[in-house]
Design a protein around this motif. Structure first.
Motif, PDB file in Angstrom:
ATOM      1  N   ARG A  10      -5.664  -2.029  -2.634  1.00 11.70           N
ATOM      2  CA  ARG A  10      -4.635  -2.413  -3.593  1.00 11.70           C
ATOM      3  C   ARG A  10      -5.299  -3.043  -4.810  1.00 11.70           C
ATOM      4  O   ARG A  10      -6.083  -3.976  -4.690  1.00 11.70           O
ATOM      5  N   GLY A  70       7.550   8.125  -9.368  1.00  9.35           N
ATOM      6  CA  GLY A  70       8.219   7.020  -8.680  1.00  9.35           C
ATOM      7  C   GLY A  70       9.102   7.465  -7.527  1.00  9.35           C
ATOM      8  O   GLY A  70       9.446   6.669  -6.662  1.00  9.35           O
ATOM      9  N   TYR A 128      -0.760   4.838  -9.651  1.00  6.02           N
ATOM     10  CA  TYR A 128       0.451   4.093  -9.324  1.00  6.02           C
ATOM     11  C   TYR A 128       1.151   4.813  -8.185  1.00  6.02           C
ATOM     12  O   TYR A 128       1.386   6.021  -8.255  1.00  6.02           O
ATOM     13  N   TRP A 129       1.448   4.081  -7.116  1.00  7.51           N
ATOM     14  CA  TRP A 129       2.174   4.630  -5.966  1.00  7.51           C
ATOM     15  C   TRP A 129       2.989   3.478  -5.385  1.00  7.51           C
ATOM     16  O   TRP A 129       2.417   2.469  -4.989  1.00  7.51           O
ATOM     17  N   PRO A 130       4.325   3.582  -5.345  1.00 10.64           N
ATOM     18  CA  PRO A 130       5.164   2.446  -4.933  1.00 10.64           C
ATOM     19  C   PRO A 130       4.842   1.869  -3.547  1.00 10.64           C
ATOM     20  O   PRO A 130       4.849   0.662  -3.367  1.00 10.64           O
ATOM     21  N   CYS A 177      -7.685   4.859 -10.271  1.00 11.37           N
ATOM     22  CA  CYS A 177      -6.523   4.019  -9.956  1.00 11.37           C
ATOM     23  C   CYS A 177      -5.261   4.816 -10.203  1.00 11.37           C
ATOM     24  O   CYS A 177      -5.130   5.492 -11.226  1.00 11.37           O
ATOM     25  N   ARG A 185       0.121  -4.888  -7.956  1.00 10.96           N
ATOM     26  CA  ARG A 185       1.423  -4.420  -7.476  1.00 10.96           C
ATOM     27  C   ARG A 185       1.695  -2.961  -7.879  1.00 10.96           C
ATOM     28  O   ARG A 185       1.789  -2.637  -9.054  1.00 10.96           O
ATOM     29  N   GLY A 186       1.772  -2.102  -6.866  1.00 10.93           N
ATOM     30  CA  GLY A 186       2.068  -0.690  -7.088  1.00 10.93           C
ATOM     31  C   GLY A 186       0.869   0.161  -7.470  1.00 10.93           C
ATOM     32  O   GLY A 186       0.976   1.377  -7.525  1.00 10.93           O
ATOM     33  N   TRP A 187      -0.265  -0.443  -7.746  1.00  8.59           N
ATOM     34  CA  TRP A 187      -1.454   0.294  -8.161  1.00  8.59           C
ATOM     35  C   TRP A 187      -2.494   0.268  -7.054  1.00  8.59           C
ATOM     36  O   TRP A 187      -2.708  -0.766  -6.422  1.00  8.59           O
ATOM     37  N   TRP A 188      -3.138   1.411  -6.835  1.00  8.52           N
ATOM     38  CA  TRP A 188      -4.119   1.569  -5.765  1.00  8.52           C
ATOM     39  C   TRP A 188      -5.406   2.137  -6.333  1.00  8.52           C
ATOM     40  O   TRP A 188      -5.395   3.017  -7.188  1.00  8.52           O
TER      41      TRP A 188
END
Length: 116
Positions: free
Chosen positions: A92, A21, A68-70, A66, A95-98
């Motif tokens: 995307r 994070g 998580y990247w803010p 996938c 929210r927050g996941w790519w």
């Protein structure tokens, strides 16, 4: 979360030692089937007859990973020297996941993820 075809070992580590994070850069490594150039096996594929030579041939991974990247990340493809040669396709997921798409255009096991 990964959805890859075939066998793969996937790891993600920050390059600065900070928690995900807080970090601004990470290395995604995807290990698939590999063998040396010219490597040969016996008739039953149980004993290696010749170890072959370099370079190592790596089967490209196909599917999606996938992460998580803010913030919206840049995903760079790295060559054997750690140099960037292209960027990967991302979208995307939520929210927050790519979602990173791995296809035939991704010919490396090393992907650098960083803030824009």
């Amino acid at each position: 979360k990964t959805q890859l075809s075939g066998w793969a070992a996937v790891s993600l580590a920050t390059t600065d030692g900070l928690p995900f994070g807080e970090s601004s850069e990470a290395l995604l490594t995807i290990g698939t089937r590999q063998e040396n150039t010219g490597m040969t096996w016996d008739l039953y594929q149980q004993v290696i007859r010749s170890w072959g030579v370099s370079p190592i041939l790596i089967e490209p991974a196909e599917g999606t990973v996938c992460i998580y990247w803010p913030k919206k990340p840049i995903v760079e493809l790295l060559d054997q020297r750690g140099e960037v040669y292209a960027t990967a396709s991302i979208r995307r997921a939520r929210r927050g996941w790519w979602s990173i798409t791995l296809d035939n255009s991704v010919q490396t096991p090393w992907l650098r993820i960083r803030d824009k």
